[in-house]
Design a protein around this motif. Structure first.
Motif, mmCIF file in Angstrom:
data_model
loop_
_atom_site.group_PDB
_atom_site.id
_atom_site.type_symbol
_atom_site.label_atom_id
_atom_site.label_comp_id
_atom_site.label_asym_id
_atom_site.label_seq_id
_atom_site.Cartn_x
_atom_site.Cartn_y
_atom_site.Cartn_z
ATOM 1 N N LEU A 225 -11.489 49.825 39.059
ATOM 2 C CA LEU A 225 -10.460 48.919 39.582
ATOM 3 C C LEU A 225 -9.105 49.199 38.939
ATOM 4 O O LEU A 225 -8.079 49.197 39.618
ATOM 5 C CB LEU A 225 -10.870 47.461 39.367
ATOM 6 N N LYS A 226 -9.097 49.451 37.626
ATOM 7 C CA LYS A 226 -7.836 49.777 36.939
ATOM 8 C C LYS A 226 -7.234 51.052 37.510
ATOM 9 O O LYS A 226 -6.027 51.135 37.727
ATOM 10 C CB LYS A 226 -8.068 49.934 35.439
ATOM 11 N N ARG A 227 -8.082 52.062 37.739
ATOM 12 C CA ARG A 227 -7.607 53.314 38.316
ATOM 13 C C ARG A 227 -7.030 53.083 39.713
ATOM 14 O O ARG A 227 -6.010 53.646 40.084
ATOM 15 C CB ARG A 227 -8.766 54.313 38.406
ATOM 16 N N GLN A 228 -7.692 52.248 40.475
ATOM 17 C CA GLN A 228 -7.274 51.980 41.841
ATOM 18 C C GLN A 228 -5.898 51.309 41.897
ATOM 19 O O GLN A 228 -5.106 51.567 42.788
ATOM 20 C CB GLN A 228 -8.328 51.092 42.504
ATOM 21 N N PHE A 229 -5.616 50.445 40.930
ATOM 22 C CA PHE A 229 -4.364 49.686 40.946
ATOM 23 C C PHE A 229 -3.361 50.165 39.903
ATOM 24 O O PHE A 229 -2.371 49.496 39.649
ATOM 25 C CB PHE A 229 -4.654 48.191 40.749
ATOM 26 N N LYS A 230 -3.607 51.314 39.325
ATOM 27 C CA LYS A 230 -2.722 51.838 38.286
ATOM 28 C C LYS A 230 -1.311 52.021 38.843
ATOM 29 O O LYS A 230 -1.109 52.613 39.883
ATOM 30 C CB LYS A 230 -3.242 53.176 37.766
#
Length: 93
Positions: free
Chosen positions: A76-81
């Motif tokens: 999720l962090k990667r997706q919204f980075k």
């Protein structure tokens, strides 16, 4: 092939969109409220359609195996980075 399989396979996209809207809003397009039985049945149809016809990979969507996609915190962090969800100035807090 069962009747439900045939119904899902032949369901037009517009019908799916209307069913999804009814589940999300709790009422039909004409404003009448879904009964508990209608809500349950409609939600099941929406989930079957999503599992069979959509290739969803987003968090908490139904995948092709009929399970729920649960992304890890790292995914999720990667997706919204780099995306700011909201920005506030100090005096606005």
């Amino acid at each position: 092939m069962t009747d439900i399989d045939k119904m899902i396979d032949e369901m037009p996209d517009e019908v799916y969109a209307r069913l999804l809207s009814a589940v999300e809003l709790g009422k039909w397009e004409d404003g009448s409220v879904l009964s508990a039985e209608q809500r349950d049945s409609t939600q099941q149809l929406v989930m079957l359609y999503q599992a069979r016809r959509l290739n969803q990979t987003d968090h908490f969507t139904i995948n092709r195996q009929g399970g729920v996609n649960e992304l890890s915190k790292a995914e999720l962090k990667r997706q919204f980075k780099g995306e700011n969800i909201a920005a506030f100035k100090e005096d606005e807090l």
